[in-house]
Design a protein around this motif. Structure first.
Motif, PDB file in Angstrom:
ATOM      1  N   GLY A  30       0.788  -1.237   0.000  1.00 46.74           N
ATOM      2  CA  GLY A  30       0.000   0.000   0.000  1.00 46.74           C
ATOM      3  C   GLY A  30       0.810   1.271   0.000  1.00 46.74           C
ATOM      4  O   GLY A  30       0.255   2.360  -0.133  1.00 46.74           O
ATOM      5  N   GLY A 112      -5.090  10.178  -5.504  1.00 51.40           N
ATOM      6  CA  GLY A 112      -5.363  11.407  -4.756  1.00 51.40           C
ATOM      7  C   GLY A 112      -6.838  11.698  -4.589  1.00 51.40           C
ATOM      8  O   GLY A 112      -7.266  12.228  -3.571  1.00 51.40           O
ATOM      9  N   SER A 113      -7.628  11.386  -5.592  1.00 50.34           N
ATOM     10  CA  SER A 113      -9.039  11.719  -5.487  1.00 50.34           C
ATOM     11  C   SER A 113      -9.878  10.603  -6.101  1.00 50.34           C
ATOM     12  O   SER A 113      -9.399   9.820  -6.909  1.00 50.34           O
ATOM     13  CB  SER A 113      -9.323  13.051  -6.175  1.00 50.34           C
ATOM     14  OG  SER A 113      -8.833  13.008  -7.488  1.00 50.34           O
ATOM     15  N   GLU A 114     -11.121  10.644  -5.720  1.00 47.01           N
ATOM     16  CA  GLU A 114     -12.011   9.562  -6.128  1.00 47.01           C
ATOM     17  C   GLU A 114     -12.378   9.645  -7.603  1.00 47.01           C
ATOM     18  O   GLU A 114     -12.329   8.656  -8.314  1.00 47.01           O
ATOM     19  CB  GLU A 114     -13.272   9.623  -5.265  1.00 47.01           C
ATOM     20  CG  GLU A 114     -14.224   8.485  -5.497  1.00 47.01           C
ATOM     21  CD  GLU A 114     -15.539   8.731  -4.769  1.00 47.01           C
ATOM     22  OE1 GLU A 114     -16.189   7.765  -4.415  1.00 47.01           O
ATOM     23  OE2 GLU A 114     -15.897   9.909  -4.554  1.00 47.01           O
ATOM     24  N   ARG A 115     -12.767  10.880  -8.054  1.00 50.86           N
ATOM     25  CA  ARG A 115     -13.207  11.035  -9.443  1.00 50.86           C
ATOM     26  C   ARG A 115     -12.524  12.254 -10.045  1.00 50.86           C
ATOM     27  O   ARG A 115     -13.138  13.321 -10.179  1.00 50.86           O
ATOM     28  CB  ARG A 115     -14.727  11.219  -9.498  1.00 50.86           C
ATOM     29  CG  ARG A 115     -15.512   9.967  -9.143  1.00 50.86           C
ATOM     30  CD  ARG A 115     -16.997  10.285  -9.068  1.00 50.86           C
ATOM     31  NE  ARG A 115     -17.306  11.162  -7.953  1.00 50.86           N
ATOM     32  CZ  ARG A 115     -18.417  11.882  -7.855  1.00 50.86           C
ATOM     33  NH1 ARG A 115     -19.300  11.874  -8.820  1.00 50.86           N
ATOM     34  NH2 ARG A 115     -18.628  12.633  -6.801  1.00 50.86           N
TER      35      ARG A 115
ATOM     36  N   THR B  26      -2.532   3.308   0.313  1.00 49.50           N
ATOM     37  CA  THR B  26      -2.327   4.761   0.302  1.00 49.50           C
ATOM     38  C   THR B  26      -3.634   5.529   0.127  1.00 49.50           C
ATOM     39  O   THR B  26      -3.727   6.703   0.448  1.00 49.50           O
ATOM     40  CB  THR B  26      -1.311   5.134  -0.799  1.00 49.50           C
ATOM     41  OG1 THR B  26      -1.022   6.514  -0.706  1.00 49.50           O
ATOM     42  CG2 THR B  26      -1.853   4.844  -2.189  1.00 49.50           C
ATOM     43  N   THR B  27      -4.649   4.844  -0.374  1.00 51.59           N
ATOM     44  CA  THR B  27      -5.930   5.528  -0.607  1.00 51.59           C
ATOM     45  C   THR B  27      -6.896   5.404   0.562  1.00 51.59           C
ATOM     46  O   THR B  27      -8.048   5.797   0.449  1.00 51.59           O
ATOM     47  CB  THR B  27      -6.642   4.932  -1.833  1.00 51.59           C
ATOM     48  OG1 THR B  27      -6.872   3.547  -1.563  1.00 51.59           O
ATOM     49  CG2 THR B  27      -5.816   5.078  -3.084  1.00 51.59           C
ATOM     50  N   ARG B  63      -9.136   9.361   0.115  1.00 53.17           N
ATOM     51  CA  ARG B  63      -8.935  10.236  -1.037  1.00 53.17           C
ATOM     52  C   ARG B  63      -9.807  11.478  -0.948  1.00 53.17           C
ATOM     53  O   ARG B  63     -10.688  11.600  -0.091  1.00 53.17           O
ATOM     54  CB  ARG B  63      -9.292   9.472  -2.324  1.00 53.17           C
ATOM     55  CG  ARG B  63      -8.370   8.324  -2.610  1.00 53.17           C
ATOM     56  CD  ARG B  63      -8.830   7.565  -3.821  1.00 53.17           C
ATOM     57  NE  ARG B  63     -10.143   6.954  -3.620  1.00 53.17           N
ATOM     58  CZ  ARG B  63     -10.777   6.261  -4.543  1.00 53.17           C
ATOM     59  NH1 ARG B  63     -10.249   6.115  -5.735  1.00 53.17           N
ATOM     60  NH2 ARG B  63     -11.952   5.729  -4.291  1.00 53.17           N
ATOM     61  N   LEU B  64      -9.538  12.405  -1.884  1.00 54.76           N
ATOM     62  CA  LEU B  64     -10.389  13.582  -1.999  1.00 54.76           C
ATOM     63  C   LEU B  64     -11.716  13.132  -2.608  1.00 54.76           C
ATOM     64  O   LEU B  64     -11.739  12.535  -3.683  1.00 54.76           O
ATOM     65  CB  LEU B  64      -9.722  14.627  -2.901  1.00 54.76           C
ATOM     66  CG  LEU B  64     -10.460  15.944  -3.060  1.00 54.76           C
ATOM     67  CD1 LEU B  64     -10.370  16.751  -1.773  1.00 54.76           C
ATOM     68  CD2 LEU B  64      -9.867  16.748  -4.220  1.00 54.76           C
ATOM     69  N   LEU B  65     -12.790  13.411  -1.914  1.00 58.62           N
ATOM     70  CA  LEU B  65     -14.104  12.974  -2.374  1.00 58.62           C
ATOM     71  C   LEU B  65     -14.919  14.178  -2.811  1.00 58.62           C
ATOM     72  O   LEU B  65     -14.720  15.281  -2.313  1.00 58.62           O
ATOM     73  CB  LEU B  65     -14.843  12.250  -1.248  1.00 58.62           C
ATOM     74  CG  LEU B  65     -14.082  11.078  -0.618  1.00 58.62           C
ATOM     75  CD1 LEU B  65     -14.848  10.515   0.557  1.00 58.62           C
ATOM     76  CD2 LEU B  65     -13.828   9.992  -1.653  1.00 58.62           C
ATOM     77  N   MET B  66     -15.828  13.945  -3.718  1.00 55.97           N
ATOM     78  CA  MET B  66     -16.666  15.054  -4.177  1.00 55.97           C
ATOM     79  C   MET B  66     -18.130  14.720  -3.953  1.00 55.97           C
ATOM     80  O   MET B  66     -18.569  13.598  -4.197  1.00 55.97           O
ATOM     81  CB  MET B  66     -16.425  15.354  -5.658  1.00 55.97           C
ATOM     82  CG  MET B  66     -17.262  16.519  -6.145  1.00 55.97           C
ATOM     83  SD  MET B  66     -16.747  17.198  -7.728  1.00 55.97           S
ATOM     84  CE  MET B  66     -17.195  15.877  -8.814  1.00 55.97           C
ATOM     85  N   ARG B  91     -12.290  15.502   2.491  1.00 54.58           N
ATOM     86  CA  ARG B  91     -11.667  14.227   2.818  1.00 54.58           C
ATOM     87  C   ARG B  91     -11.807  13.977   4.310  1.00 54.58           C
ATOM     88  O   ARG B  91     -12.044  14.902   5.085  1.00 54.58           O
ATOM     89  CB  ARG B  91     -10.224  14.170   2.343  1.00 54.58           C
ATOM     90  CG  ARG B  91      -9.300  15.190   2.950  1.00 54.58           C
ATOM     91  CD  ARG B  91      -7.863  14.929   2.531  1.00 54.58           C
ATOM     92  NE  ARG B  91      -7.428  15.736   1.392  1.00 54.58           N
ATOM     93  CZ  ARG B  91      -7.021  15.252   0.237  1.00 54.58           C
ATOM     94  NH1 ARG B  91      -7.012  13.956   0.034  1.00 54.58           N
ATOM     95  NH2 ARG B  91      -6.608  16.049  -0.726  1.00 54.58           N
TER      96      ARG B  91
END
Lengths: 293, 295
Positions: A30, A112-115, B26-27, B63-66, B91
């Motif tokens: 990970g 880093g981000s989901e979408r 990491t996520t 993670r960065l979520l929207m 997040r």
């Protein structure tokens, strides 16, 4: 023996390739170990110890703003809630843009981000909203378009960087900016009116351009006429003066003779024209010839 | 029999090792719970351990979520309706608090949406419409208003849900559907006004240009006339001077010559000439004594 074969077989699964268009990110338990593995054949711990993920970094992706790619492909008009923006002078404009972007940082993009792409779409949309709601509709339809897309590009990039989304905005293309179809005709009439104004002005200018040079030509002609007159007048004066000077010199030598000759010459020239003569025996007029009528 | 026991022991060891090892990616964040009670939180990735079969793992997205709450209608201070669509990026910051308060992503998003909606409602309700949409830079405060809302939602989210709000932005502003007809009506009227203005400007400019051209033409011609008159005048004056210079030599003779010339011009076929009998011309013709005078 069997265990060794098992271990070797497991390790053999570790070979992987990275296509020329991509970079890979390797993780072990990970944790990111190498965030930019270049194209080629490599080995990395297979699952469950390690993982390899690839990201296409050379490709340019496109995200539509103001419409949905799927609907557009089917020819469906986008919903106003997607296509319409408010302008600073509270008009409604329909805007279609494409944001071209690429993956700048594979690790941020992947983890880093989901979408990431959806985030890009919303950020670009909000940049359009912030910019458009401060500009008048006429600016947005004409001169403000470049400023608009530049602001959207800069603003979107700034936000994506701040949030670590791992995307780089390459260009923002404004495909179209137009008023809603229900008021389109009124907007077109403004275009026509603007064209009418230009036409009226250029017609008037053509009139002016025809008039003033002609007047200048006329002025030139008048000046030339005057100069010609001057020439003629002076030459005649000089001629007359010269003639008189010569005649006067003659006159000084023999005044009576010359006067008589001139008198008779004139009489010769003048009297044959005249039809009626009257003889006046007792004439005592001051002038030798008296003229009636 | 003995080797079987060894294999069994090894297998058991491997099972325990595998069962106790956990990989935190990491996520994600991992919360270790023991009998439902959280005992440890891992917020950095790596290989971790637990007591197998006793500790449970709850994994949470790091993670960065929207979140995109549905568009909602708000009322501004001057009673104008405006539809705003917002989006939030956030997040997890405090996994334990998050687990205690919201537990599920959907619940977290629903609460963030609710907080956002009420904060925007309050913020929009305290400003006039032209603070949100305006071409005048000193009135336009959309950015500042949203920043304020963002800060309030951020505080609430951190305090209540263990969530770090990264951003709250307005993705779109619009008029409500039912207002659209009147907006279009207004837009049309505005366009008609502008079109009319363009046309009258065209007329005005055109008339002005034509009038200027006419005036320019008149000016040029008048000036030309003036210059021509001056030249003619000068010519006359110059000619007069030339004549005067020449004639000054013998004015009486000039008068005589000029009189003769005048006869030449004046007398034509309709003129009746009265000749005195004693004129020099007649004397020569009638009496003969004038012949001497004629010579």
């Amino acid at each position: 023996m069997l265990a060794l074969a098992g271990v070797l077989a497991y390790l053999a699964f570790g070979f992987y390739t990275v296509p020329a268009t991509s970079l890979a990110v390797t993780r072990v338990f990970g944790v990111i170990v190498d965030a930019r593995v270049p194209p080629g054949v490599h080995w990395w711990w297979p699952r469950p110890i390690g993982r390899v993920d690839r990201a296409e970094v050379t490709r340019t992706f496109t995200m539509p703003v103001g419409y949905l790619a799927i609907e557009d492909a089917r020819g469906i008009r986008p919903d106003p809630s997607i296509a319409s923006w408010l302008t600073g002078d509270t008009n409604i404009l329909q805007l279609r843009a494409r944001v071209n972007y690429r993956i700048a940082d594979p690790a941020s993009y992947l983890f880093g981000s989901e979408r990431p792409a959806e985030i890009l779409r919303y950020v670009a949309g909000s940049a359009f909203t912030e910019t458009a709601s401060a500009l008048p509709v006429d600016d947005l339809l004409t001169s403000g378009r470049l400023a608009l897309i530049e602001r959207v590009r800069v603003r979107t990039q700034e936000v994506l960087d701040r949030w670590g989304v791992g995307l780089q905005v390459l260009t923002v293309n404004l495909e179209s900016v137009e008023p809603p179809s229900l008021v389109m005709a009124a907007f077109q009439d403004v275009q026509n009116a603007r064209a009418d104004r230009e036409r009226l002005i250029s017609e008037a200018e053509a009139y002016a351009n025809g008039l003033v040079p002609v007047a200048r030509g006329e002025a030139e002609r008048k000046a030339n006429e005057a100069l010609t007159f001057q020439d003629q007048r002076l030459n005649r004066a000089r001629g007359d003066a010269g003639r008189f000077t010569k005649l006067a010199a003659e006159h000084r030598r023999a005044p009576d003779l010359l006067e008589r000759r001139l008198y008779l010459e004139t009489a010769e020239r003048v009297l044959p024209r005249v039809r009626r003569y009257v003889l006046d025996p007792g004439g005592d007029g001051a002038l030798p010839i008296r003229i009636i009528e | 029999m003995k080797s079987f026991a060894v294999v069994l022991a090894l297998a058991l060891l491997v099972a325990i090792a595998v069962g106790s090892a956990i990989v935190v990616d990491t996520t994600e964040y991992a919360v270790v719970t023991r009998f439902g009670r959280p005992v440890r939180t891992y917020t950095t990735p790596g290989l971790r351990f637990r007591i197998p079969f006793v500790d449970q793992i709850v994994r949470l997205d790091a993670r960065l979520l929207m979140t995109e709450p549905p568009a909602a209608e708000y009322l501004t201070l001057d009673k104008k309706n405006v539809v705003a669509r917002t989006f939030l990026t956030w997040r997890l910051e405090d996994p334990l608090r998050y687990l205690q308060t919201v537990q599920l992503r959907d619940a977290a998003e629903a609460r963030l949406a609710a907080v956002t909606s009420s904060e925007i409602g309050a913020a929009f309700g305290s400003v006039p419409f032209d603070a949100l949409v305006s071409t005048e830079a000193d009135k336009m405060r959309l950015g500042a208003i949203i920043d304020q809302v963002e800060q309030r939602v951020r505080d609430t989210a951190a305090r209540e849900y263990g969530v770090k709000l990264v951003s709250l932005r307005v993705e779109r502003l619009a008029f409500p559907q039912q207002n659209e007809a009147s907006v279009f009506q207004r837009m049309r009227a505005e366009r008609q006004r502008i079109a009319k203005q363009f046309r009258s400007e065209g007329e005005e400019q055109s008339l002005k240009i034509r009038a200027e051209a006419d005036r320019e033409r008149a000016r040029i011609l008048a000036e030309a006339d003036r210059k021509a008159s001056e030249i003619r005048g000068q010519a006359e004056a110059e000619a007069a001077r030339i004549y005067a210079d020449a004639l000054a030599a013998d004015p009486d003779f000039y008068r005589f010559v000029r009189t003769l010339e005048a006869y030449d011009k004046i007398i034509d076929k309709d003129t009746t000439v009265i000749l005195p009998a004693d004129s020099p011309l007649m004397r020569g013709l009638l009496g003969g004594s004038g012949a001497g005078a004629a010579r």
